[in-house]
Write a protein that holds these residues in place. Structure first.
Motif, PDB file in Angstrom:
ATOM      1  N   THR A 175      -1.874  16.422  37.884  1.00  0.00           N
ATOM      2  CA  THR A 175      -2.165  15.013  38.143  1.00  0.00           C
ATOM      3  C   THR A 175      -0.883  14.195  38.011  1.00  0.00           C
ATOM      4  OG1 THR A 175      -2.740  14.660  35.819  1.00  0.00           O
ATOM      5  CG2 THR A 175      -4.553  15.139  37.327  1.00  0.00           C
ATOM      6  N   VAL A 176      -0.792  13.135  38.788  1.00  0.00           N
ATOM      7  CA  VAL A 176       0.362  12.236  38.723  1.00  0.00           C
ATOM      8  C   VAL A 176       0.053  11.182  37.669  1.00  0.00           C
ATOM      9  CG1 VAL A 176       1.824  10.626  39.990  1.00  0.00           C
ATOM     10  CG2 VAL A 176       0.912  12.636  41.138  1.00  0.00           C
ATOM     11  N   LEU A 177       0.926  11.074  36.669  1.00  0.00           N
ATOM     12  CA  LEU A 177       0.709  10.163  35.556  1.00  0.00           C
ATOM     13  C   LEU A 177       1.434   8.831  35.715  1.00  0.00           C
ATOM     14  CD1 LEU A 177       1.245  12.792  32.716  1.00  0.00           C
ATOM     15  CD2 LEU A 177      -0.926  12.053  33.688  1.00  0.00           C
ATOM     16  N   PHE A 178       2.590   8.851  36.389  1.00  0.00           N
ATOM     17  CA  PHE A 178       3.434   7.651  36.397  1.00  0.00           C
ATOM     18  C   PHE A 178       4.404   7.709  37.565  1.00  0.00           C
ATOM     19  CE2 PHE A 178       7.013   5.070  34.727  1.00  0.00           C
ATOM     20  CZ  PHE A 178       6.322   3.938  34.356  1.00  0.00           C
ATOM     21  N   LYS A 179       4.714   6.538  38.123  1.00  0.00           N
ATOM     22  CA  LYS A 179       5.716   6.424  39.190  1.00  0.00           C
ATOM     23  C   LYS A 179       6.542   5.179  38.921  1.00  0.00           C
ATOM     24  CE  LYS A 179       6.350   5.282  44.005  1.00  0.00           C
ATOM     25  NZ  LYS A 179       5.758   4.740  45.205  1.00  0.00           N
ATOM     26  N   VAL A 180       7.858   5.300  39.122  1.00  0.00           N
ATOM     27  CA  VAL A 180       8.752   4.153  38.977  1.00  0.00           C
ATOM     28  C   VAL A 180       9.948   4.362  39.903  1.00  0.00           C
ATOM     29  CG1 VAL A 180      10.093   5.107  37.044  1.00  0.00           C
ATOM     30  CG2 VAL A 180       9.867   2.641  37.274  1.00  0.00           C
ATOM     31  N   ASN A 181      10.490   3.272  40.423  1.00  0.00           N
ATOM     32  CA  ASN A 181      11.713   3.364  41.211  1.00  0.00           C
ATOM     33  C   ASN A 181      12.859   3.762  40.292  1.00  0.00           C
ATOM     34  OD1 ASN A 181      10.553   2.668  43.675  1.00  0.00           O
ATOM     35  ND2 ASN A 181      10.804   0.494  43.288  1.00  0.00           N
ATOM     36  N   ALA A 182      13.768   4.560  40.834  1.00  0.00           N
ATOM     37  CA  ALA A 182      14.851   5.083  40.006  1.00  0.00           C
ATOM     38  C   ALA A 182      16.050   5.425  40.884  1.00  0.00           C
ATOM     39  CB  ALA A 182      14.374   6.327  39.250  1.00  0.00           C
ATOM     40  N   VAL A 183      17.149   5.744  40.222  1.00  0.00           N
ATOM     41  CA  VAL A 183      18.361   6.198  40.881  1.00  0.00           C
ATOM     42  C   VAL A 183      18.747   7.521  40.232  1.00  0.00           C
ATOM     43  CG1 VAL A 183      20.779   5.687  41.333  1.00  0.00           C
ATOM     44  CG2 VAL A 183      19.119   3.839  41.317  1.00  0.00           C
ATOM     45  N   HIS A 184      18.904   8.576  41.048  1.00  0.00           N
ATOM     46  CA  HIS A 184      19.350   9.866  40.524  1.00  0.00           C
ATOM     47  C   HIS A 184      20.866   9.805  40.398  1.00  0.00           C
ATOM     48  CE1 HIS A 184      19.628  14.499  41.050  1.00  0.00           C
ATOM     49  NE2 HIS A 184      19.813  14.125  39.814  1.00  0.00           N
ATOM     50  N   LEU A 185      21.356   9.798  39.180  1.00  0.00           N
ATOM     51  CA  LEU A 185      22.795   9.697  38.912  1.00  0.00           C
ATOM     52  C   LEU A 185      23.383  11.100  38.942  1.00  0.00           C
ATOM     53  CD1 LEU A 185      22.424   7.175  35.969  1.00  0.00           C
ATOM     54  CD2 LEU A 185      23.108   6.644  38.310  1.00  0.00           C
ATOM     55  N   GLN A 186      23.940  11.484  40.096  1.00  0.00           N
ATOM     56  CA  GLN A 186      24.451  12.834  40.258  1.00  0.00           C
ATOM     57  C   GLN A 186      25.846  13.002  39.671  1.00  0.00           C
ATOM     58  OE1 GLN A 186      23.729  12.759  44.489  1.00  0.00           O
ATOM     59  NE2 GLN A 186      22.070  14.235  44.235  1.00  0.00           N
ATOM     60  N   SER A 187      26.627  11.942  39.695  1.00  0.00           N
ATOM     61  CA  SER A 187      27.958  11.939  39.096  1.00  0.00           C
ATOM     62  C   SER A 187      28.346  10.481  38.869  1.00  0.00           C
ATOM     63  CB  SER A 187      28.970  12.637  39.999  1.00  0.00           C
ATOM     64  OG  SER A 187      29.218  11.866  41.154  1.00  0.00           O
ATOM     65  N   THR A 188      29.551  10.261  38.403  1.00  0.00           N
ATOM     66  CA  THR A 188      30.001   8.897  38.154  1.00  0.00           C
ATOM     67  C   THR A 188      29.988   8.063  39.424  1.00  0.00           C
ATOM     68  OG1 THR A 188      31.413   9.729  36.391  1.00  0.00           O
ATOM     69  CG2 THR A 188      31.880   7.519  37.195  1.00  0.00           C
ATOM     70  N   TRP A 189      30.297   8.682  40.566  1.00  0.00           N
ATOM     71  CA  TRP A 189      30.413   7.942  41.813  1.00  0.00           C
ATOM     72  C   TRP A 189      29.327   8.257  42.835  1.00  0.00           C
ATOM     73  CZ3 TRP A 189      33.530   4.189  40.831  1.00  0.00           C
ATOM     74  CH2 TRP A 189      34.570   4.379  39.941  1.00  0.00           C
ATOM     75  N   LYS A 190      28.404   9.141  42.519  1.00  0.00           N
ATOM     76  CA  LYS A 190      27.395   9.541  43.491  1.00  0.00           C
ATOM     77  C   LYS A 190      25.996   9.363  42.906  1.00  0.00           C
ATOM     78  CE  LYS A 190      26.190  13.363  46.516  1.00  0.00           C
ATOM     79  NZ  LYS A 190      26.373  14.785  46.792  1.00  0.00           N
ATOM     80  N   ALA A 191      25.160   8.610  43.632  1.00  0.00           N
ATOM     81  CA  ALA A 191      23.789   8.368  43.186  1.00  0.00           C
ATOM     82  C   ALA A 191      22.894   8.222  44.410  1.00  0.00           C
ATOM     83  CB  ALA A 191      23.725   7.115  42.330  1.00  0.00           C
ATOM     84  N   LYS A 192      21.621   8.562  44.244  1.00  0.00           N
ATOM     85  CA  LYS A 192      20.653   8.417  45.333  1.00  0.00           C
ATOM     86  C   LYS A 192      19.484   7.577  44.853  1.00  0.00           C
ATOM     87  CE  LYS A 192      21.857  12.578  47.676  1.00  0.00           C
ATOM     88  NZ  LYS A 192      21.614  13.291  48.833  1.00  0.00           N
ATOM     89  N   GLN A 193      19.046   6.643  45.715  1.00  0.00           N
ATOM     90  CA  GLN A 193      17.909   5.792  45.382  1.00  0.00           C
ATOM     91  C   GLN A 193      16.618   6.487  45.743  1.00  0.00           C
ATOM     92  OE1 GLN A 193      18.300   1.998  47.258  1.00  0.00           O
ATOM     93  NE2 GLN A 193      19.788   1.287  45.776  1.00  0.00           N
ATOM     94  N   GLY A 194      15.583   6.189  44.971  1.00  0.00           N
ATOM     95  CA  GLY A 194      14.281   6.772  45.254  1.00  0.00           C
ATOM     96  C   GLY A 194      13.272   6.379  44.206  1.00  0.00           C
ATOM     97  N   ALA A 195      12.334   7.275  43.982  1.00  0.00           N
ATOM     98  CA  ALA A 195      11.286   7.059  42.988  1.00  0.00           C
ATOM     99  C   ALA A 195      11.155   8.321  42.152  1.00  0.00           C
ATOM    100  CB  ALA A 195       9.965   6.731  43.664  1.00  0.00           C
ATOM    101  N   ILE A 196      10.811   8.133  40.894  1.00  0.00           N
ATOM    102  CA  ILE A 196      10.594   9.270  40.001  1.00  0.00           C
ATOM    103  C   ILE A 196       9.115   9.299  39.634  1.00  0.00           C
ATOM    104  CG2 ILE A 196      11.135   8.094  37.847  1.00  0.00           C
ATOM    105  CD1 ILE A 196      12.701  10.612  37.028  1.00  0.00           C
ATOM    106  N   TYR A 197       8.545  10.484  39.707  1.00  0.00           N
ATOM    107  CA  TYR A 197       7.141  10.692  39.379  1.00  0.00           C
ATOM    108  C   TYR A 197       7.061  11.594  38.160  1.00  0.00           C
ATOM    109  CZ  TYR A 197       6.190   9.153  44.175  1.00  0.00           C
ATOM    110  OH  TYR A 197       6.124   8.444  45.343  1.00  0.00           O
ATOM    111  N   ILE A 198       6.203  11.245  37.223  1.00  0.00           N
ATOM    112  CA  ILE A 198       5.908  12.126  36.105  1.00  0.00           C
ATOM    113  C   ILE A 198       4.505  12.663  36.344  1.00  0.00           C
ATOM    114  CG2 ILE A 198       5.568  12.325  33.620  1.00  0.00           C
ATOM    115  CD1 ILE A 198       7.521   9.992  33.269  1.00  0.00           C
ATOM    116  N   THR A 199       4.395  13.986  36.457  1.00  0.00           N
ATOM    117  CA  THR A 199       3.085  14.606  36.615  1.00  0.00           C
ATOM    118  C   THR A 199       2.768  15.372  35.339  1.00  0.00           C
ATOM    119  OG1 THR A 199       3.721  16.779  37.489  1.00  0.00           O
ATOM    120  CG2 THR A 199       3.646  14.955  39.066  1.00  0.00           C
ATOM    121  N   SER A 200       1.608  15.986  35.317  1.00  0.00           N
ATOM    122  CA  SER A 200       1.215  16.759  34.144  1.00  0.00           C
ATOM    123  C   SER A 200       2.016  18.063  34.026  1.00  0.00           C
ATOM    124  CB  SER A 200      -0.283  17.066  34.194  1.00  0.00           C
ATOM    125  OG  SER A 200      -0.606  17.697  35.420  1.00  0.00           O
ATOM    126  N   GLU A 201       2.792  18.432  35.071  1.00  0.00           N
ATOM    127  CA  GLU A 201       3.538  19.686  35.049  1.00  0.00           C
ATOM    128  C   GLU A 201       5.040  19.549  35.283  1.00  0.00           C
ATOM    129  OE1 GLU A 201       1.824  22.482  37.774  1.00  0.00           O
ATOM    130  OE2 GLU A 201      -0.196  22.163  36.982  1.00  0.00           O
TER     131      GLU A 201
END
Length: 131
Positions: free
Chosen positions: A15-41
């Motif tokens: 089950t999906v418990l939570f969703k929020v917009n986020a940025v995946h910080l891959q390095s100091t200069w590289k990031a991707k915008q999106g959403a992060i989901y927390i599921t039960s697994e």
């Protein structure tokens, strides 16, 4: 609790418990915008294709699909803490079993994200326990 819809397949009983917009910080200069989901697994990061919006407007944005770009099984997380990057003091830092780290800049209330993560981890069976 409202039903959160996803565009990728869920496992049986997941089950999906939570969703929020986020940025995946891959390095100091590289990031991707999106959403992060927390599921039960797992924790899933879904990229939002913002470049298509800039290049082709609304039609380009509608034609591109969000895609699951990164996922972390909850059983692989060994440590979770709140960190920072620059002025952002709402960075979720995950240490994983293989020794790698994953960092996500969270938008919205940190407390809501933290509570959803803690709730998801309550049901995860630890792979090893100290007795």
């Amino acid at each position: 609790m409202k039903n959160i819809k996803v565009k990728w397949p869920l496992n049986p009983q997941e089950t999906v418990l939570f969703k929020v917009n986020a940025v995946h910080l891959q390095s100091t200069w590289k990031a991707k915008q999106g959403a992060i989901y927390i599921t039960s697994e797992r924790i899933v990061f879904e990229i939002k294709p913002m470049m298509m919006f800039f290049l082709f407007g609304i039609i380009g944005w509608l034609l591109t699909k969000n895609k699951k770009s990164y996922e972390i099984p909850l059983t692989d997380i060994t440590d979770f803490k709140r960190g920072k990057q620059g002025f952002n003091k709402k960075v979720a830092e995950f240490d994983l079993l293989d020794g790698s780290k994953s960092r996500f800049g969270i938008t919205g209330k940190w407390e809501a994200f933290d509570m959803a993560y803690q709730k998801a981890m309550l049901d995860v069976k630890p792979l090893f326990s100290i007795k």
